[in-house]
Design an enzyme around this catalytic site. Structure first.
Site, PDB file in Angstrom:
ATOM      1  N   HIS A 195       0.830  -1.201   0.000  1.00 29.43           N
ATOM      2  CA  HIS A 195       0.000   0.000   0.000  1.00 29.43           C
ATOM      3  C   HIS A 195       0.876   1.267   0.000  1.00 29.43           C
ATOM      4  CE1 HIS A 195      -3.747   2.243   1.167  1.00 29.43           C
ATOM      5  NE2 HIS A 195      -2.844   3.085   1.617  1.00 29.43           N
ATOM      6  N   GLU A 196       1.777   1.340   0.942  1.00 29.14           N
ATOM      7  CA  GLU A 196       2.588   2.558   1.085  1.00 29.14           C
ATOM      8  C   GLU A 196       3.565   2.716  -0.083  1.00 29.14           C
ATOM      9  OE1 GLU A 196       1.340   4.451   3.076  1.00 29.14           O
ATOM     10  OE2 GLU A 196       0.313   3.105   4.470  1.00 29.14           O
TER      11      GLU A 196
ATOM     12  N   HIS B 214       1.810   4.579  -2.763  1.00 25.54           N
ATOM     13  CA  HIS B 214       1.900   6.032  -2.558  1.00 25.54           C
ATOM     14  C   HIS B 214       3.307   6.527  -2.936  1.00 25.54           C
ATOM     15  CE1 HIS B 214      -1.940   6.771  -0.681  1.00 25.54           C
ATOM     16  NE2 HIS B 214      -1.731   5.935   0.329  1.00 25.54           N
TER      17      HIS B 214
ATOM     18  N   GLU C 106      -4.849   7.675  -3.281  1.00 19.43           N
ATOM     19  CA  GLU C 106      -5.311   6.393  -2.743  1.00 19.43           C
ATOM     20  C   GLU C 106      -5.488   5.359  -3.858  1.00 19.43           C
ATOM     21  OE1 GLU C 106      -5.128   6.650   0.404  1.00 19.43           O
ATOM     22  OE2 GLU C 106      -5.740   4.620   0.903  1.00 19.43           O
TER      23      GLU C 106
END
Lengths: 495, 495
Positions: free
Chosen positions: A262-263, A266, A292
Site C-alpha cells: 500500500h505505502e 503512494h 489512494e
C-alpha cells in the site's frame, strides 16, 4: 510577466519546502524521535503550520495571483496560477482565528479520543467531536459551495466531487456489496474457513526481506526511499527522490506485507511525479482519491491478485513453512472476514465501511445526525451492512483517528481511490495483454511504467477525473469495481 | 515593558525553533536520508538558513532590542536582551550579499575539498580556500574588533577571547607538550609498544552494547536521546529532551566507544541546560569551548582515566577476549601515538594539532601566510611539534573539513575546551573526594550531577570564563592541564 512568474515560483517554492519540512517532522515523530521529545515537537509542528498558513494566505501572494490571473499568461504558467489560486482562495476564506481554534481543538480531541478508545468510553470524546463538527459547519458555510453543506468539506480532498453524486453512487454500490457478502457467507468454503481459522504467524525478520523485495520490485530503491517502523503505516514525501514509508510488524498475518504494498504505491507515485514541476502545486497528486488509487492499486489489484501470489506463494510457503496449497493461501489473502475494523477489512467490506462513515459525516454536517447518537447509528448500520456487531465502541465508532484530526470529508477519497484502482487495472490489462504473465514472474516493471505514463506523470496538471478520462476513457465508475469483485470472489469462494 | 518582552520572546522562540529544524535536517542528512535526496536537501538547508538569517537580522527584532536595551529592564530580561543583542549586532554587520557569497563558496569549497583530499591534490582546493580567506578577512574588518584581525573571527566562537592572549598561552603550552612527548618517546615502554603494536579488533555488535551502556551511565536515556550511525560522529539538540548522537563502527579499536563518550558529553550538557530559559538565547552554551569542555571531560578526563578502566577493563577483557592485563589496556587507551590526524590523536598531540592550526589561521588572516604555502608550512610545523611527517596532504593540510566550511576561528575552541575540562576535573576531585571510587564501580551519577550544578545549569547566562571562575575559582589555566598530563603520562610510561 516573466518577473511576476519568477516571484510566484519563489513564493511557491517556499511553501513546498515548508511542507517537506513538516513531512520530515511527522516522519521523525513517528519513527525515531525519543519519547520525551514530544512536547517540544508539538511546538515545532505548530510553528511550521503557522508559517505555511501565513505564506499561503499572504496578501503578497494573493495579489500577485489575482494580477496574474487577469493577465495574458498561458500554458503551464496559466495552469500553475489557476491551481494555486484555487488553493489559496479556499484557505483565505477561513479566518486565522478559526484556524487556531480548530488547531487547539484537534490537539485536545486527539488526546481525548485516545483515552476514549482505550477506555471504550465514547462520552469522553463526545464534547470534542461536537466542537469539531461545529467548527467544520462554520468552515463549510465560509467556503460556501453550492448544494449539500458537506460539498465544501469534500472539495478540499476531492476537487469537483459532490455529496449528491456520491450519495447516488454509494447507495447503488452499497446494495451490491451487501449482496455479494451474503452470497459468500452462504458458500461452503466460507463456512469451512470459519471452523478452520488460519492463524498464520510470520517471522518478522524474514517478512522484512519480503517487504523490501516487493517494495523494490515496485520501484522504490535504497537510493530514493526507505522503510522504517511506526505505530501506523504511512508514506511521506520528504523531497525530490526522497520518500519514506513505514510498516509495523506487531500486526499479525500478511498485514505488514500488505501495508508495504500500500505505502509503496503512494511512494512510487510521489517518486514519479513530473520533475519539471518540482516546487510547484503541479508537483502533486490532484486529489486524495488519486493518491489512494495508487496505494490501493498495489495493495489490492496487484497484491491480492492471482498472478501476484503465483510468484510469491512458493517463496512464502518455503520460507515460512506454511504447508498450505495455493488455493488456500490465495483465499487467505482475500479472506472475506467482515472485520469490524476498517483497516483490517477485505475489499468488499472496505467500501461498506467508507459508505457508513460518509453517511454519518453528511448527517453530522447537515444536522440530521447528532454527535451523541453516533454510537447507536454506527452499530445499527454495521449490522445492516456487514451483519456484525462491534464488541464495543473502541472497535466501532471510536476506531478511526480521522474525526479527532477534524478530517471530515476525507473518508470518501478512500472509496473513490479503490474504485479508480479497479478501473485502472482493467484498462492496463486491456492495454498490455501479457502483463500478468510478467507479474507471475515477479517482474512489475511493466505495471509501474504503465502507471507512470497513464497516471503519475500528469501530476496536478489535471483533476483526478480528467486523468481517469485520459487513462480509462471514463471518470469514476463503480460498475467496474463491482464486476471485478463479483468475478474474483465467485472464483475464490466457488459461488 | 512587559508587552515588548513577550514580543521579544516570540521572536526568539521562532529563531530557536528554526535552529532545531535545521539541526533535524542535518541529523537526517547524516543518518537516514536516502542518497538521492541530497540535491533536494541542499535546497531545504539553504531555505532554512536564509530564514534564520532574516529573522535574526530583521529590523523589527533589532529595533525592539535597541529599545529594550535603553529601557529600565533588569534581571533575566536584561540579560536576555544583552546576550541576544550581541548576537544580532554581529550578524547585522555582515551584509546579505557577503553571506550569500560565502554560502555559495562554501558549497563549492566543500565539494572541491572532498575531491582534493581523495586525490591528495591541494591545488584543487587552493582557489576556493583563497576565496574563503578573502571573505573571512572582509568579515573580520566588518566586525572590526580591536587588536589582531583574527579577534573578530575568534569572537564568534569564544566570546572575549583574543589572539594576543591565545598566542602567549599556546606558545607556553606548546613547548611543554613537545617536551613531554620527547620524554615519552625515550621511554622503554613506548619503544616496546612500537614493536608490539596492539591491533585490537572489537566486534561492533558487542561494542554497540558498551556504547549504549556508557552513554546511559552518563545520563542519556532512551526517552530523551538516541545513538545512530553516521560517517562522522556528532551530537545535535533537536528540542527539549531530545538529543541525538552518532558514532561510526568502521573505525577500528576503541574509537567508536570514545566517540560515544565524547558525543554523550555534548548531549548531557544540552539535556541539562536550564529549562526555564527554553526557546531563548540563554538556553545554550556560552561558547564552543564551553561545549567542547563537556565532551572532552567525558572522552578524556573520565573516559581515559584509571578509575573508568578499572570498571570497564574486566568487562572488555571478557567480552572481547582481549587477553590483556590492566596496565596494557590502560596504556593502549592512552597511547601516545603522535598521529598525523587530529581526531585520532592522544591528549598531548591533540593540543599541538590545534596550536598548529591556530598559527596558520592567524597568519592567513593577518596576511603573513599565503594559502599556496600552507602545505609546506604544515609539514614543517608537524615535524617541529610532533616529530612526524604526514605521508601526504590528505593526512596533512587537507585532513579537516573546517576550512571548506569557512569555520576559521573555530579550532582554538577545541584546545580551550580541553584545558577547561582538566580544570573542571581537578576541581571536581577536590569537591568530591570519593567520586573516583564510584566511577570505579560504574556509577557516574555523582560526576553528571557535579557538572550539572557547576556548569550545565548556567546555560548562557554567563560567559565561559565566568562559569569557570564560579566553578574553579579561575579562568583558563593551561598549567593545570600540563600538570595533569605530566602526572598521568609519567605513570603510564614510567618516566
Amino acid at each position: 510577466m516573466k518577473k511576476e512568474i519568477i516571484l510566484l515560483k519563489k513564493y511557491q517554492k517556499d511553501i513546498v519546502l515548508l511542507n517537506y519540512l513538516e513531512n520530515l517532522l511527522d516522519w521523525d515523530t513517528e519513527t525515531y524521535m525519543p519519547k520525551d521529545g514530544a512536547r517540544s515537537r508539538s511546538e515545532q509542528n505548530a510553528f511550521i503550520s503557522e508559517l505555511i498558513y501565513k505564506n499561503l494566505t499572504s496578501n503578497n501572494l494573493f495579489n500577485l495571483l489575482q494580477h496574474l490571473k487577469n493577465s495574458k499568461i498561458k500554458g503551464i504558467d496559466k495552469l500553475l496560477v489557476e491551481r494555486l489560486y484555487r488553493k489559496v482562495e479556499r484557505k483565505r476564506k477561513i479566518p486565522e482565528k478559526l484556524v487556531r481554534e480548530l488547531s487547539k481543538t484537534k490537539i485536545l480531541a486527539t488526546m481525548h479520543w485516545r483515552e476514549a478508545k482505550k477506555e471504550n468510553n465514547f462520552k469522553k470524546f463526545e464534547p470534542y467531536l461536537k466542537k469539531i463538527v461545529e467548527i467544520k459547519k462554520q468552515e463549510s458555510s465560509l467556503i460556501g459551495l453550492k448544494g449539500h453543506p458537506y460539498n465544501s468539506l469534500l472539495d478540499e480532498f476531492e476537487e469537483g466531487m459532490t455529496t449528491e453524486k456520491l450519495k447516488s453512487l454509494f447507495s447503488k454500490l452499497k446494495n451490491k456489496l451487501i449482496i455479494l457478502h451474503r452470497k459468500i457467507e452462504e458458500s461452503k468454503l466460507y463456512k469451512n474457513d470459519l471452523n478452520n481459522v488460519y492463524n498464520i504467524k510470520l517471522d518478522s525478520e524474514k517478512l522484512k526481506k519480503f517487504c523490501k523485495d516487493v517494495s523494490n520490485r515496485i520501484g522504490l530503491k535504497e537510493e530514493n526511499s526507505r522503510t522504517d517502523i511506526s505505530p501506523h503505516p504511512f508514506s511521506q514525501i520528504i523531497g525530490l527522490n526522497d520518500v519514506r514509508i513505514t510498516t509495523n510488524y506487531n500486526h499479525g498475518g500478511l498485514s505488514p506485507f500488505t501495508s508495504v504494498l500500500h505505502e509503496s504505491g503512494h511512494g512510487i507515485y510521489d517518486l514519479n511525479l513530473p520533475k519539471k514541476y518540482l516546487y510547484t502545486v503541479l508537483y502533486d497528486a490532484p486529489s486524495y482519491g488519486a493518491h489512494e488509487s495508487q496505494s490501493k492499486f498495489w495493495e489490492d489489484m496487484v497484491g491480492k491478485s492471482r498472478p501476484f501470489w503465483i510468484y510469491y506463494f512458493p517463496k512464502f510457503n518455503k520460507e515460512f513453512k506454511l504447508n498450505m496449497n495455493f488455493k488456500d493461501l490465495y483465499r487467505y489473502a482475500n479472506q472475506a472476514t467482515k472485520n469490524p475494523i476498517r483497516i483490517d477489512s477485505d475489499e468488499i467490506a472496505y467500501c461498506l465501511h467508507i459508505i457508513l462513515r460518509f453517511e454519518l459525516e453528511t448527517g453530522l454536517i447537515d444536522g440530521s445526525i447528532k454527535v451523541k447518537d453516533l454510537p447507536n447509528i454506527w452499530n445499527k448500520k454495521m449490522r445492516e451492512y456487514l451483519n456484525i456487531k462491534p464488541k464495543n465502541d473502541s472497535e466501532g465508532v471510536l476506531q478511526d483517528i480521522h474525526w479527532s484530526h477534524a478530517s471530515i470529508g476525507y473518508f470518501p477519497s478512500y472509496a473513490i481511490g479503490v474504485i479508480y484502482s479497479s478501473q485502472l487495472y482493467r484498462k492496463m490489462l486491456m492495454d498490455k495483454k501479457n502483463i500478468e504473465l510478467n507479474v507471475e514472474k515477479g517482474d512489475f516493471k511493466g505495471v509501474t511504467n504503465w502507471l507512470k505514463k497513464n497516471f503519475h506523470e500528469y501530476g496536478n496538471t489535471l483533476t483526478a477525473e480528467e486523468i481517469m478520462k485520459k487513462a480509462c476513457k471514463e471518470g469514476l465508475n463503480p460498475d467496474i469495481f463491482i464486476k471485478y469483485l463479483n468475478k474474483k470472489y465467485s472464483e475464490i469462494y466457488e459461488l
